[in-house]
Write an enzyme that holds these catalytic residues in place. Structure first.
Site, PDB file in Angstrom:
ATOM      1  N   CYS A 151       0.838  -1.213   0.000  1.00 23.00           N
ATOM      2  CA  CYS A 151       0.000   0.000   0.000  1.00 23.00           C
ATOM      3  C   CYS A 151       0.868   1.257   0.000  1.00 23.00           C
ATOM      4  O   CYS A 151       0.541   2.251  -0.667  1.00 23.00           O
ATOM      5  CB  CYS A 151      -0.914   0.029   1.222  1.00 23.00           C
ATOM      6  SG  CYS A 151      -2.007  -1.386   1.330  1.00 23.00           S
TER       7      CYS A 151
ATOM      8  N   ARG B 293      -7.866  -4.004  -3.244  1.00 25.98           N
ATOM      9  CA  ARG B 293      -7.296  -2.859  -3.977  1.00 25.98           C
ATOM     10  C   ARG B 293      -8.228  -2.530  -5.143  1.00 25.98           C
ATOM     11  O   ARG B 293      -8.079  -3.057  -6.241  1.00 25.98           O
ATOM     12  CB  ARG B 293      -5.890  -3.199  -4.482  1.00 25.98           C
ATOM     13  CG  ARG B 293      -4.945  -3.598  -3.372  1.00 25.98           C
ATOM     14  CD  ARG B 293      -3.564  -3.978  -3.856  1.00 25.98           C
ATOM     15  NE  ARG B 293      -2.846  -4.646  -2.775  1.00 25.98           N
ATOM     16  CZ  ARG B 293      -2.250  -4.016  -1.769  1.00 25.98           C
ATOM     17  NH1 ARG B 293      -2.261  -2.710  -1.709  1.00 25.98           N
ATOM     18  NH2 ARG B 293      -1.644  -4.707  -0.816  1.00 25.98           N
TER      19      ARG B 293
HETATM   20  C1  BEZ Z   1       0.532  -4.625   1.816  1.00 29.28           C
HETATM   21  O1  BEZ Z   1       1.719  -4.891   1.828  1.00 29.28           O
HETATM   22  O2  BEZ Z   1       0.105  -3.558   1.436  1.00 29.28           O
HETATM   23  C2  BEZ Z   1      -0.446  -5.695   2.232  1.00 29.28           C
HETATM   24  C3  BEZ Z   1      -0.164  -6.999   1.943  1.00 29.28           C
HETATM   25  C4  BEZ Z   1      -1.067  -7.988   2.328  1.00 29.28           C
HETATM   26  C5  BEZ Z   1      -2.227  -7.648   2.987  1.00 29.28           C
HETATM   27  C6  BEZ Z   1      -2.514  -6.320   3.249  1.00 29.28           C
HETATM   28  C7  BEZ Z   1      -1.633  -5.327   2.867  1.00 29.28           C
END
Ligand code: BEZ
Length: 224
Positions: free
Chosen positions: A56, A133
């Site tokens: 993110c 996402r």
């Molecule tokens: C992230 O790295 O943004 C992420 C990865 C897995 C689940 C939620 C967020």
């Protein structure tokens, strides 16, 4: 059964061509009413699973680094996650301190999941507490024009998001369609003829690149 009992009650998923559901929300730039925010410009509304997570951070940083480009294309950015406003503020500050990138667009603190449910951003098979996402492209008339959904463990593609936006603005401007892998500067597809007369006219049109009567391409003006 246990999981189903815990799953949030979900609205029908919005679809391409639907009016963007309106809402009021708290954001890092203060309270907003979405229909007001959307007035006169395109909006890209995107959700991320959680603040202070690595993928993110890369994605929201990429949006911020391209914010001038989006502004030039009459497009406002707005993020969302099921986190508190305090978490958002701390994360924005942390990203700026650690990387120098300022997440300069509003981020919705959707703790009650009101917006996430309206926009179908919760996919219980993926997570019942974090948004996937999602990316919604909403035109200045408030109509949803494209929807992308990515899972939690795969970051989005900024080049594709920019290509989609320019593509949507291009089809509006030229009343045409765009072929596979189209990029700005390339030819557009001319709508197929509907009568014999139009077909004959098409086959004799020397300004088009004609493969056959139903598949012809033409040069178009780039969007501003
Ligand atoms: C992230 O790295 O943004 C992420 C990865 C897995 C689940 C939620 C967020």
């Amino acid at each position: 059964m246990e999981n189903q009992a815990q799953a949030p009650q979900l609205n029908p998923m919005p679809r391409i061509g639907d009016p963007a559901p309106d809402f009021e929300a708290v954001t890092t730039h203060g309270p907003i009413k979405f229909s007001e925010f959307n007035k006169g410009s395109w909006v890209i509304l995107f959700s991320h699973p959680a603040d202070f997570t690595p993928v993110c951070t890369t994605e929201l940083s990429a949006f911020a680094q391209n914010s001038d480009w989006f502004e030039k294309h009459n497009t406002k950015l707005i993020g969302l996650s099921i986190d508190s406003i305090h978490s958002h503020l701390a994360w924005v500050n942390n990203v700026r301190e650690k990387t120098g990138v300022f997440l300069n667009f509003p981020i919705i603190a959707d703790l009650d999941m009101n917006v996430a449910k309206k926009y179908g951003m919760l996919h219980p098979g993926e997570s019942t507490t974090a948004t996937v996402r999602a990316v919604f492209f909403i035109d200045p008339q408030g109509i949803i024009r494209t929807i992308l959904y990515y899972p939690l463990n795969l970051g989005r593609n900024m080049d594709e998001i920019k290509r989609i936006l320019v593509g949507l603005q291009t089809v509006d401007q030229c009343a045409c369609a765009l072929p596979v892998n189209w990029k700005p500067g390339e030819k557009a597809i001319v709508p197929p003829p509907k009568t014999i007369e139009e077909m004959e006219e098409r086959l004799n049109n020397t300004s088009y690149e004609i493969i056959d009567f139903y598949l012809a391409k033409k040069d178009i003006e780039p969007v501003e």
